[in-house]
Write a protein that holds these residues in place. Structure first.
Motif, PDB file in Angstrom:
ATOM      1  N   GLY A 196       0.821  -1.201   0.000  1.00  0.00           N
ATOM      2  CA  GLY A 196       0.000   0.000   0.000  1.00  0.00           C
ATOM      3  C   GLY A 196       0.854   1.249   0.000  1.00  0.00           C
ATOM      4  O   GLY A 196       2.060   1.213  -0.265  1.00  0.00           O
ATOM      5  N   SER A 197       0.233   2.388   0.310  1.00  0.00           N
ATOM      6  CA  SER A 197       0.972   3.651   0.326  1.00  0.00           C
ATOM      7  C   SER A 197       0.182   4.693   1.114  1.00  0.00           C
ATOM      8  O   SER A 197      -0.948   4.441   1.531  1.00  0.00           O
ATOM      9  CB  SER A 197       1.208   4.157  -1.102  1.00  0.00           C
ATOM     10  N   LEU A 200      -3.870   7.604  -2.162  1.00  0.00           N
ATOM     11  CA  LEU A 200      -5.098   6.840  -2.379  1.00  0.00           C
ATOM     12  C   LEU A 200      -4.894   5.707  -3.374  1.00  0.00           C
ATOM     13  O   LEU A 200      -5.715   4.806  -3.468  1.00  0.00           O
ATOM     14  CB  LEU A 200      -6.217   7.767  -2.858  1.00  0.00           C
ATOM     15  N   ASP A 201      -3.806   5.777  -4.148  1.00  0.00           N
ATOM     16  CA  ASP A 201      -3.506   4.712  -5.100  1.00  0.00           C
ATOM     17  C   ASP A 201      -2.105   4.185  -4.811  1.00  0.00           C
ATOM     18  O   ASP A 201      -1.282   4.853  -4.196  1.00  0.00           O
ATOM     19  CB  ASP A 201      -3.582   5.250  -6.535  1.00  0.00           C
ATOM     20  N   THR A 202      -1.855   2.973  -5.257  1.00  0.00           N
ATOM     21  CA  THR A 202      -0.571   2.321  -4.994  1.00  0.00           C
ATOM     22  C   THR A 202       0.172   2.111  -6.300  1.00  0.00           C
ATOM     23  O   THR A 202      -0.390   1.528  -7.238  1.00  0.00           O
ATOM     24  CB  THR A 202      -0.788   0.955  -4.313  1.00  0.00           C
ATOM     25  N   ASP A 206      -0.977  -3.795  -6.509  1.00  0.00           N
ATOM     26  CA  ASP A 206      -1.558  -3.478  -5.203  1.00  0.00           C
ATOM     27  C   ASP A 206      -1.664  -4.768  -4.399  1.00  0.00           C
ATOM     28  O   ASP A 206      -2.620  -5.526  -4.535  1.00  0.00           O
ATOM     29  CB  ASP A 206      -2.938  -2.840  -5.380  1.00  0.00           C
TER      30      ASP A 206
END
Length: 500
Positions: A196-197, A200-202, A206
């Motif tokens: 993850g990160s 909001l996006d990886t 993912d």
């Protein structure tokens, strides 16, 4: 680095020799007080919340820094010692039960909240932080962490990630997976890894959904970044009584069908309400065959409108009595029984085994009636409490572990519940994980080919199979033996299911 140990040498070692070798290797990377190996020191770690099954590890290690965790994993990988990571030990499926030839890696000392970002509404915490402690730490900001398993006062966020825990408010706010942004930890080889990160996006693949719920089989979690949500202005709870189990089950489906997503939607049967009422005095209707707890939260206007709509649906479905909390104290009292269902059961039985299957909401009444028949078949009592909104059952089979026959019947009872759940379109687990408790039932739900695909994922992260071995995914041999046992016991009820 320690030299690798050959498999042939491991097989030739006695238990004492192997323990001596493992302890000596770990004492080279940890201080003496962080390595426990005497009987009196390791007994407290021999099981988690599933006390029916126990094992004692070769040793328990209590690292205090990430560097020490990394060193432990590198050492165990080199000497081929299995590793079972452990948090608070509140799990109910035996996922943290030690390996008799391995090391229990206690992460209890990693209990710091590292960062709170009220603008991004996130908190970064170490794996040993208690679930409830996160909400307590951000309460002054008008925020909280939504997933609230019944053990939230004690369970840790690392364990929640391992099991993808839910709670009574998971219907509206989601499971752990939906409330976690990033997980950091180490592989069995001691390599730092991140899923993850903060965004909001990886970037890239993912893999966060892969590690959440992986039960400590892929990596050891050390840090978690969770989402925080604003505390609602108001929350009120409906307590509805029903004189018939099917009416109560149909009411759950009707509430969702009406387009209402309650903050919580829980159900308890008559034996369970009797057990908890004597424990917490929540004011439950002891004459009802089942009660529903339906909560609404939001602005006062939203809550008033939703409570009215839910009350009308419940009346139409045959509710014999409806009470609505008038203040926060009364709302908490309504929930106190549900939150204390497990300890309350300990007052009426020496032991209990809490199952954890999931079925379609429309089959709630069917599974409860089937469980009632199973009580007669296995001559054991069962009290039921569950997250009705998402069909996650928690039947508590009551038995005495001092009686081997009762334990055996309890195991067959549990397997019957899980197999019947799968036949009704459900699954063998919802939020407690597979561990060792549901290992055999994985043979029922998944084919040999499907299990092999899961093993392939495991090997990609842990080629030697050292992280939490013998859990979650059954081998072909285990499935074959389980199939023979079911045949002998006359338990093959649904031959159309994938198995063996």
């Amino acid at each position: 680095m320690n030299a690798p140990v050959s498999s042939a040498l491991l097989e030739s070692m006695s238990h004492a020799e192997r323990q001596s070798q493992v302890v000596a290797a770990l004492l080279r990377v940890l201080p003496a007080h962080a390595v426990l190996y005497t009987t009196e020191d390791t007994v407290p770690y021999e099981c988690d919340g599933l006390t029916a099954y126990r094992a004692r590890p070769l040793c328990v290690v209590l690292p205090e820094t990430y560097g020490e965790v990394q060193a432990v994993l590198k050492t165990c990988h080199a000497i081929e010692a299995p590793v079972v990571a452990r948090g608070a030990g509140t799990g109910l499926s035996g996922g943290a039960m030690p390996h008799a030839q391995g090391v229990t890696l206690s992460l209890a000392k990693f209990n710091k909240i590292l960062n709170i970002d009220p603008i991004a509404r996130t908190a970064t915490v170490q794996c040993g932080v208690r679930n409830l402690a996160i909400s307590e730490a951000v309460a002054h900001l008008g925020l909280y962490y939504a997933p609230d398993p019944s053990s939230q006062i004690a369970c840790t966020i690392g364990g929640n990630v391992a099991e993808n825990s839910g709670g009574v408010h998971c219907l509206k706010y989601g499971l752990t997976l939906h409330n976690v942004m990033k997980v950091k930890g180490f592989t069995i080889e001691g390599e730092a890894i991140e899923f993850g990160s903060d965004a909001l996006d990886t970037p890239g693949l993912d893999l966060l959904p892969l590690v959440v719920g992986s039960e400590g089989m892929l990596a050891v979690t050390t840090e978690v970044t969770v989402k925080l949500v604003p505390k609602p202005q108001l929350a009120r709870c409906i307590m509805a009584s029903f004189d018939d189990m099917r009416k109560a089950g149909d009411a759950v489906a009707s509430v969702i069908a009406a387009g209402i997503i309650p903050a919580g939607l829980e159900m308890m049967d008559k034996p369970m309400t009797a057990a908890v009422e004597g424990f917490v005095h929540a004011g439950y209707d002891l004459n009802a065959e089942a009660i529903l707890l339906c909560e609404s939260d939001g602005t006062p206007e939203e809550v008033e409108e939703e409570i009215g709509r839910m009350s009308e649906v419940l009346r139409q479905c045959g509710a014999t009595a409806i009470a609505v909390s008038q203040n926060e104290a009364e709302r908490l009292r309504f929930w106190s029984g549900r939150k204390n269902a497990f300890p309350a059961s300990g007052r009426i039985s020496p032991d209990y085994m809490c199952m954890d299957s999931t079925i379609p909401r429309k089959r709630l009444a069917d599974i409860l009636l089937a469980i009632a028949e199973m009580e007669k078949k296995y001559q054991l009592r069962c009290a039921n409490v569950f997250h009705a909104g998402d069909g996650n059952l928690h039947p508590l089979i009551l038995f005495d572990a001092n009686d081997p026959d009762q334990l055996h019947r309890c195991e067959l009872f549990g397997a019957d519940i899980l197999e019947t759940s799968v036949a009704m379109g459900g699954t063998v687990t919802g939020e407690h994980g597979v561990g060792i408790e549901k290992l055999n039932s994985m043979c029922v739900q998944f084919s040999a080919e499907e299990n092999e695909q899961m093993f392939a994922v495991k090997r990609a992260f842990d080629a030697k199979g050292l992280l939490n071995p013998g859990k979650v995914i059954p081998t072909l041999n285990r499935c074959a033996e389980y199939g023979k046992m079911l045949v002998r016991a006359g338990q093959i009820k649904h031959p159309d299911l994938p198995r063996f």
